[in-house]
Scaffold this motif. Structure first.
Motif, PDB file in Angstrom:
ATOM      1  N   ASN A 217       0.878  -1.370   0.044  1.00 56.48           N
ATOM      2  CA  ASN A 217       0.031  -0.082  -0.151  1.00 56.48           C
ATOM      3  C   ASN A 217       0.949   1.181  -0.160  1.00 56.48           C
ATOM      4  O   ASN A 217       0.358   2.268  -0.518  1.00 56.48           O
ATOM      5  N   CYS A 218       1.970   1.256   0.752  1.00 60.11           N
ATOM      6  CA  CYS A 218       3.079   2.428   0.796  1.00 60.11           C
ATOM      7  C   CYS A 218       3.438   2.802  -0.573  1.00 60.11           C
ATOM      8  O   CYS A 218       3.791   4.035  -0.793  1.00 60.11           O
ATOM      9  N   ASN A 221      -0.431   2.641  -3.449  1.00 66.10           N
ATOM     10  CA  ASN A 221      -1.663   3.549  -3.232  1.00 66.10           C
ATOM     11  C   ASN A 221      -1.107   5.208  -3.516  1.00 66.10           C
ATOM     12  O   ASN A 221      -1.773   5.993  -4.194  1.00 66.10           O
ATOM     13  N   PRO A 222       0.029   6.029  -2.863  1.00 75.53           N
ATOM     14  CA  PRO A 222       0.411   7.206  -3.215  1.00 75.53           C
ATOM     15  C   PRO A 222       0.830   7.459  -4.672  1.00 75.53           C
ATOM     16  O   PRO A 222       0.371   8.657  -5.187  1.00 75.53           O
ATOM     17  N   MET A 284      -6.786   4.711  -2.601  1.00 77.65           N
ATOM     18  CA  MET A 284      -6.386   6.212  -2.299  1.00 77.65           C
ATOM     19  C   MET A 284      -6.471   6.990  -3.377  1.00 77.65           C
ATOM     20  O   MET A 284      -7.087   8.217  -3.370  1.00 77.65           O
ATOM     21  N   THR A 294      -8.263  10.382   2.640  1.00 79.96           N
ATOM     22  CA  THR A 294      -7.512   9.191   2.416  1.00 79.96           C
ATOM     23  C   THR A 294      -7.116   8.664   3.639  1.00 79.96           C
ATOM     24  O   THR A 294      -7.147   9.119   4.842  1.00 79.96           O
ATOM     25  N   VAL A 296      -3.869   7.647   3.974  1.00 83.23           N
ATOM     26  CA  VAL A 296      -2.560   8.019   3.963  1.00 83.23           C
ATOM     27  C   VAL A 296      -1.883   7.936   5.400  1.00 83.23           C
ATOM     28  O   VAL A 296      -0.715   7.662   5.467  1.00 83.23           O
ATOM     29  N   ASN A 300       1.659   5.404   4.734  1.00 84.67           N
ATOM     30  CA  ASN A 300       2.932   6.203   4.651  1.00 84.67           C
ATOM     31  C   ASN A 300       3.187   6.719   5.848  1.00 84.67           C
ATOM     32  O   ASN A 300       4.319   7.104   6.544  1.00 84.67           O
ATOM     33  N   ASN A 317       8.991   8.082   2.213  1.00 87.94           N
ATOM     34  CA  ASN A 317       7.651   8.010   2.732  1.00 87.94           C
ATOM     35  C   ASN A 317       6.946   9.181   3.252  1.00 87.94           C
ATOM     36  O   ASN A 317       5.803   9.420   3.000  1.00 87.94           O
ATOM     37  N   TRP A 321       3.570  11.065   1.803  1.00 83.55           N
ATOM     38  CA  TRP A 321       2.541  11.221   2.757  1.00 83.55           C
ATOM     39  C   TRP A 321       2.039  12.828   2.766  1.00 83.55           C
ATOM     40  O   TRP A 321       0.799  12.790   2.860  1.00 83.55           O
ATOM     41  N   VAL A 324       0.373  13.550  -0.633  1.00 75.33           N
ATOM     42  CA  VAL A 324      -0.994  12.824  -0.861  1.00 75.33           C
ATOM     43  C   VAL A 324      -2.088  13.997   0.240  1.00 75.33           C
ATOM     44  O   VAL A 324      -3.190  14.218  -0.374  1.00 75.33           O
TER      45      VAL A 324
END
Length: 333
Positions: A217-218, A221-222, A284, A294, A296, A300, A317, A321, A324
């Motif tokens: 996901n890290c 997603n972003p 996200m 989100t 996030v 992250n 990260n 973060w 987003v």
């Protein structure tokens, strides 16, 4: 010590919290399973599956009693309407299992609202993206409350309020975060969930599974949210350096939490997931495009906070973060 008295009989007093895609997916399959068992066994009418929705207090008695939802099964074109049973206070008090299918940032609030009504013998299952909610939830519940994590790869799309389509078959992993369940209790719970929506597996190392999903996901997603792209495009060479930086930071942070992640393994897993979900829009990215908050902070942002706490640098990260978070107020075409 409080002993868990559940699962002498089959678990039928189940509440699903959350009327989003995943909440309705689990509600549908559990309620349909429950109906078929009731027909066969003539089960007690007090035993049921119900849905606790955030907006149900605003509904009239008639709306509560006549509520329905729309469900389109996997690879089917026909949408069917099903009756929807909203949870009442008595359902919460009798609940043997409560599955919270919510955004990470709504988990603690939902627990606070019902904590005084939850039985100490009730099993709480947290089903959300990211990490960082468990510590807060643990502080809100009795010391020996059984709390599990649920991770799923099923695909589900909410077409409209109370209308979903099951878009992809997947698997579900559950495992204990706190409290105690005997082997027979673990087996029975897993068996019942699996009968409703397979495949479900119980894991003794669910925290490691959470970290593996967090790492995926890290990355996906972003990157998809910031660049407004589908999942498969993450595998393009231009993102390779960024992905390696993200995953290196995650492996470094994980070691401070006694989690042994291997960089090469993560690189392979991320690539495979991006390829397998190539045409999908990440949750996200979908949230950003719809103007929703989100998760996030729990993805992250979770890595950022652990890095700060354990003196591990997480610049990539941290940067994603913040990016987003800034997207929330940006207009997207």
């Amino acid at each position: 010590m409080v002993q868990n008295k559940l699962m002498i009989n089959k678990l039928n007093n189940i509440i699903v919290v959350g009327q989003g895609a995943m909440g309705l997916l689990w509600y549908h399959h559990l309620s349909q399973q429950n109906i078929s068992q009731s027909d066969i066994q003539n089960a007690d009418k007090n035993k049921k599956v119900s849905l606790l929705a955030s907006n149900q207090d605003s509904l009239s008695n008639n709306e509560l009693e006549t509520a329905t939802y729309q469900f389109t099964a996997y690879q089917q074109t026909q949408t069917k309407a099903y009756p929807l049973s909203y949870s009442q206070m008595v359902d919460i008090e009798l609940a043997e299992v409560i599955i919270l299918c919510l955004k990470s940032f709504n988990i603690a609030t939902a627990i606070k609202e019902i904590t005084n009504s939850i039985s100490p013998h009730c099993i709480i299952i947290l089903a959300h993206n990211g990490m960082g909610t468990f510590e807060h939830v643990l502080s809100l519940l009795p010391y020996q409350q059984v709390i599990l994590a649920m991770l799923t790869t099923h695909g589900c799309l909410r077409n409209a309020p109370l209308a979903i389509t099951h878009t992809g078959l997947g698997q579900t992993d559950i495992g204990l975060l706190s409290g105690e369940l005997s082997l027979s209790q673990q087996t029975q719970l897993t068996s019942q969930l699996n009968a409703a929506l397979p495949q479900v597996s119980f894991h003794q190392d669910i925290v490691l599974k959470q970290w593996l999903k967090l790492a995926i996901n890290c990355v996906i997603n972003p990157i998809t949210a910031i660049n407004n792209i589908e999942n498969g495009e993450v595998n393009k060479p231009k993102f390779t350096e960024q992905i390696n930086a993200l995953l290196t930071e995650i492996t470094n942070v994980s070691k401070t939490e006694n989690i042994d992640l291997v960089l090469n393994d993560l690189q392979v897993i991320v690539r495979k997931v991006a390829q397998a979900t190539a045409k999908n829009s990440s949750s996200m990215r979908s949230d950003v495009l719809a103007g929703r908050s989100t998760e996030v902070d729990y993805i992250n942002g979770y890595i950022h906070r652990l890095g700060e706490r354990n003196n591990v640098a997480t610049p990539e990260n941290t940067r994603l973060w913040q990016q987003v978070l800034n997207l929330k107020n940006s207009s997207r075409s």
